[in-house]
Motif scaffolding. Sequence first.
Motif: not given
Length: 669
Positions: A42-44, A75-78, A94-98, A64-65
């Motif tokens: 899932h990560i580049q 999209y916002p970026v963290l 973030t997967e669960y809440m954002l 994001p999915e």
Amino acid sequence: MINKTRLFLLLFLILTNITFTQENSIKEFTSNREETSLVSPHIQVVPIKDTTTERNYELYIELPEDYSENNNKTYPVLYYTDAMWHLEMLSGATEYMLEDVILVGISWQKDINENLKKEIGAHVSRFRDYSFRKSNKPEIQKKYQLGQADKHLDFIRNDVIKYVENTYRTDPNSRTYFGYSMSGEFGAYILLTQPDTFNNYILGSPSIKNEVQYLTELNTKFGPYKASDKSSSLNANVFISYGSLEEEMEPIEEFVSLLKNRRDDGLSVLREVIDGTHQTAFPMTVVRSVAWLSSLMSHVSSNNNEISFWEIPQLNNAYISTTPEDKKDGIPIGKLGVDGGNKEMILKLSQEIADNKHDPFDSFLIAHKGKLIFESYYNKGRINLPHFQASATKAYTCLAIGRAIQLGYLSMEDLNKPLVSFLKDLDPTKFVKGVEKITLHQAMTMRSGIRISKKQSEEIEKNPNQLKGQGQVQAYLEHSAPITATSQSFKYQFDPVLAMQVLDAVVPGSAKDFIKNELLDKMGITNYDWKTDISGLPRSGSGTSMTSRNMVKWGILTANKGKYNGEQLVPEAFINKATYKILYTGDDDIYGGGKDVSNQGYGYYWWSADLKSGKKSYFSRSAQGGGGQYIILIEELDLVIVVTSHENDNSTLQIIAERILPAFIKNIK
């Protein structure tokens, strides 16, 4: 539906991270754990070079999915440092809440000196990159090359952020930094040197034990906040936390005070104390900060009333709707442009507000012909959080008196009776001369004639027990200068206290219960705050908080001549007297005024003015509160306009005249 698998994984991550941190409570300088290669579907993993220092790093980017499903969505970026340590928790939280956020982890330097890497660990470059001062010990400085935070910040600004924003569909108005411990210290440095790097800062347990003085110097160098100069604001939302068992909490509290003492309207600071030590507080810091982050990305707050208004973070992006949602709250809903109004003109204005080209609105709503047709939130505005009302409270006090008249506890004739005739617990033998001249009518037009100096007021307040109940009025009437025809001129002061005392004296039960049962409940207003005065009665001149939609309800009640949902709550005759011009107060100082606002007047705690649009003037009535709170009624156009703000120096009435009236004048048939 909540994804239970995600919830389980998040709880698992918290528990495992707590266990890990408890087992690895070791000093950062002595940690020598080996860095492992990151492998995740899932990560580049993107190699990136600091174009100035030629140092090599990696970015760990998680999208994001739904990123590939909507090519028009941004999209916002963290962004987060210490990536290998923080990736799992931030990804899970973030997967669960954002869900709709791009995660960008920034690694430690990859091509670091091998001997140093073996001795200290793969993370050794963080001591150089995240520190902003050199060591005064030559051997330490030579080994770690401390104090290069400025160079690392340049790398993030010029290389990392540019790469991410050129490669992915990002929202440039919603960049967040996450740092913990030493990387939290680095975040504090960014905030006070180049705050526009990010919109939001999460600083978990920042290691600033010996750096508060330097941070203070940076704050001084940045300069004080000036309301007239928007560039003087840090313009940031800041979440700061530390563990309840940390050894060095005082420096963090000093830093929080430093930020709050700026009195910066563009700066929101929330301080959280997390159960645990410096190490074990980390997992819950992630969870709470991500929840906080989600609250500033939506006009619907998840905080309810748990934080103060000044701790509410600024929205990264405005919420603007020409088709307000039916919340089943009793407000009829319509559509801008369909049920009235020029959609293009209102949207243009609202976007300018969002772009900070006007006063800093928190909300802006329009009801036309009894329907809410436009709704927008900015800055600290949230659809479900009550906003302080300041002096708009006076208008609610007025309508409470009107409700008492409707139910027969008072009459229209009573408005002209001596105010003291309603208050049976007073001792008239101690009154100053002329008290009998004060009528309810005069008290509600700010002409009681009571004159108490600031020094006298301070003396009275030293004995709060004597101010309970009607003792508050007794004190005023004992210590005032004599009441004369001269003193009974318009003065904007505490006169609403007198009206609330009369209300409490004439209604069954208490004024508090009467207002709730006979007004608020009747209008379906449940989400509000109404503070208590020193007397024990509800505050009358300020001290309420209402949601913007509830302000619309007050406006509709008044615009409908006291009728709400088919029930006459306040007599039409009272509305016609109370909300129209009884006094002309002059045009020298019109709150929220401008070149097209004139003939300011005052009724029973309601203001009025003529708003000019083109060659014609339109009579307006308004409840007004300091900081920019307005309920504005334009009867001829059947408009109710609600504005909330937190900027006292505003031009709201001028904006209404210049930009909103034309959008509806053209639609009159």
